[in-house]
Design an enzyme around this catalytic site. Sequence first.
Site, PDB file in Angstrom:
ATOM      1  N   SER A 139       1.497  -7.731  -7.410  1.00 14.10           N
ATOM      2  CA  SER A 139       0.434  -6.993  -8.084  1.00 14.10           C
ATOM      3  C   SER A 139       0.578  -7.179  -9.589  1.00 14.10           C
ATOM      4  CB  SER A 139       0.522  -5.507  -7.703  1.00 14.10           C
ATOM      5  OG  SER A 139      -0.413  -4.749  -8.429  1.00 14.10           O
ATOM      6  N   ASP A 192      -7.837  -5.148  -7.496  1.00 12.71           N
ATOM      7  CA  ASP A 192      -7.685  -3.699  -7.302  1.00 12.71           C
ATOM      8  C   ASP A 192      -8.272  -2.988  -8.514  1.00 12.71           C
ATOM      9  OD1 ASP A 192      -6.981  -1.103  -6.701  1.00 12.71           O
ATOM     10  OD2 ASP A 192      -4.813  -1.437  -6.677  1.00 12.71           O
ATOM     11  N   GLU A 217     -10.020  -3.808  -3.677  1.00 10.28           N
ATOM     12  CA  GLU A 217      -9.362  -2.544  -3.337  1.00 10.28           C
ATOM     13  C   GLU A 217      -9.915  -1.403  -4.183  1.00 10.28           C
ATOM     14  OE1 GLU A 217      -5.125  -2.933  -3.769  1.00 10.28           O
ATOM     15  OE2 GLU A 217      -4.722  -0.810  -3.448  1.00 10.28           O
ATOM     16  N   LYS A 266       0.019   3.489   2.103  1.00  5.76           N
ATOM     17  CA  LYS A 266       1.165   3.874   1.275  1.00  5.76           C
ATOM     18  C   LYS A 266       1.798   5.098   1.910  1.00  5.76           C
ATOM     19  CE  LYS A 266      -0.574   2.193  -3.159  1.00  5.76           C
ATOM     20  NZ  LYS A 266      -1.259   2.568  -4.424  1.00  5.76           N
TER      21      LYS A 266
HETATM   22  O1  OSB Z   1      -3.246   1.135  -6.803  1.00  7.65           O
HETATM   23  O2  OSB Z   1      -1.828   0.012  -5.729  1.00  7.65           O
HETATM   24  C1  OSB Z   1      -2.098   0.755  -6.670  1.00  7.65           C
HETATM   25  C2  OSB Z   1       0.977   1.189  -8.897  1.00  7.65           C
HETATM   26  C3  OSB Z   1       0.865   2.523  -9.246  1.00  7.65           C
HETATM   27  C4  OSB Z   1      -0.213   3.235  -8.784  1.00  7.65           C
HETATM   28  C5  OSB Z   1      -1.178   2.620  -7.980  1.00  7.65           C
HETATM   29  C6  OSB Z   1      -1.051   1.291  -7.624  1.00  7.65           C
HETATM   30  C7  OSB Z   1       0.023   0.562  -8.114  1.00  7.65           C
HETATM   31  C8  OSB Z   1       0.228  -0.850  -7.846  1.00  7.65           C
HETATM   32  C9  OSB Z   1       1.636  -1.323  -7.959  1.00  7.65           C
HETATM   33  O3  OSB Z   1      -0.659  -1.643  -7.639  1.00  7.65           O
HETATM   34  C10 OSB Z   1       2.032  -2.242  -6.891  1.00  7.65           C
HETATM   35  C11 OSB Z   1       3.520  -2.440  -6.915  1.00  7.65           C
HETATM   36  O4  OSB Z   1       4.288  -1.498  -6.620  1.00  7.65           O
HETATM   37  O5  OSB Z   1       3.926  -3.556  -7.227  1.00  7.65           O
HETATM   38 MG    MG Z   2      -4.393   0.353  -5.217  1.00  5.15          MG
END
Ligand code: OSB
Ligand code: MG
Length: 382
Positions: A139, A192, A217, A266
């Site tokens: 990500s 995302d 997303e 999650k």
């Molecule tokens: O929306 O997936 C998300 C991190 C903090 C809050 C929300 C998100 C995220 C990430 C991090 O996308 C993904 C990761 O842990 O590498």
């Molecule tokens: Mg997300």
Amino acid sequence: MQSIHIKEVILHHTKVSLIAPFTTSFGTMEQKDVCLVEVVDDTGVSGWGETVTSNEPYYNEETTATTVYMLKEFLIPRLLKKEISHPNEVHDMLSFVRRNNIAKAAIETAIWDVFVKKNHTSIAKLLGGTQTEIAVGKSIGIQDTPAKLVEKVREFVDEGFKKIKVKIKPGADIAYLKAVRDAFPTIPLMADANSAYTLKDIDHLKELDSLNLMMIEQPLSHDDIVDHRILQKELTTPVCLDESVHSLDDARKAIELGSCKIINIKIGRVGGLYEAKRIHDLCMEHDIPVWCGGMLETGVGRAHNIQLTTLKNFTIPGDTAPSAHYWKEDIVTPEIVMDHGIIQVPSGDGIGYEVDRDKLSKVLISSERITEVDTTHPIPSA
Ligand code: OSB
Ligand code: MG
């Protein structure tokens, strides 16, 4: 299987710094407080969970401070000194508290760890997971320019990541994704938005359809599943829900409405491993593929994510990058590593990794041992 009896809970308050700032449509994170929850049973077996919150309520309504408050005032008092014959029971024991899912998951996951360690197995095995290796995606936070993003993507593609996820927001979206797609015409690529758009942006979002993305997303509001249905009807790009699925019921409604074609699971957001598994199973019945999202976890939360991802319907690479992508030094041993985009699921008991107390001590602010119920609130006992 042997039941467990919770003797004490130790809250380890830590402050950790990411190796680099991470920017999403709701802000930039560089440092966070993490509460590591250690549950100890009366035979001395310890299990670990983690609050996957950040310090601000910008992803969902919780912060690390609120999770600690909920744990101390409500959740730990409900569970302390209680006999638990299977960790599946914990979700319902905590349902007297509305929401606060990340707080619930922090202790529920720790109880899973205690239970499986005591019974000499792993969380993956108790859940029924069968995958022995898992594919990993990266990500990538919002970058200053499309060129910088392309540079980052190149680095991570070269490292072998099986999926590239790009954070987007209005003003940093189509041009950025197009630059990546032009440079890498065939990589598995997704975006995302963390709820940065509304239905007014529908024509703009339609431009994504020419980029051959795996999915978009959470484009719309964090609590919406109705507008996402309207958007999904207009897009060929699959919509994936993150923020707006908190429970099995939310997942069922989103699937019935046709609000998404993919769900990001999650553990924290849905209140623990039990609910995560139920959502996984429901999605499998409906041919909705799932993947494991990330919350910039330390090794403890990351290990739980890896255990969960062994379930069969996790067919899309998760946001479970190796420790070195987040931390100079993680708190678990062995370090969580990846080889060409693949993590080997550890074969050991529990979460498969051990918390290294020396490493933990380097980020520790204080440890708080809770051995007695100490709350003024009425707490259900059965
Ligand atoms: O929306 O997936 C998300 C991190 C903090 C809050 C929300 C998100 C995220 C990430 C991090 O996308 C993904 C990761 O842990 O590498
Ligand atoms: Mg997300």
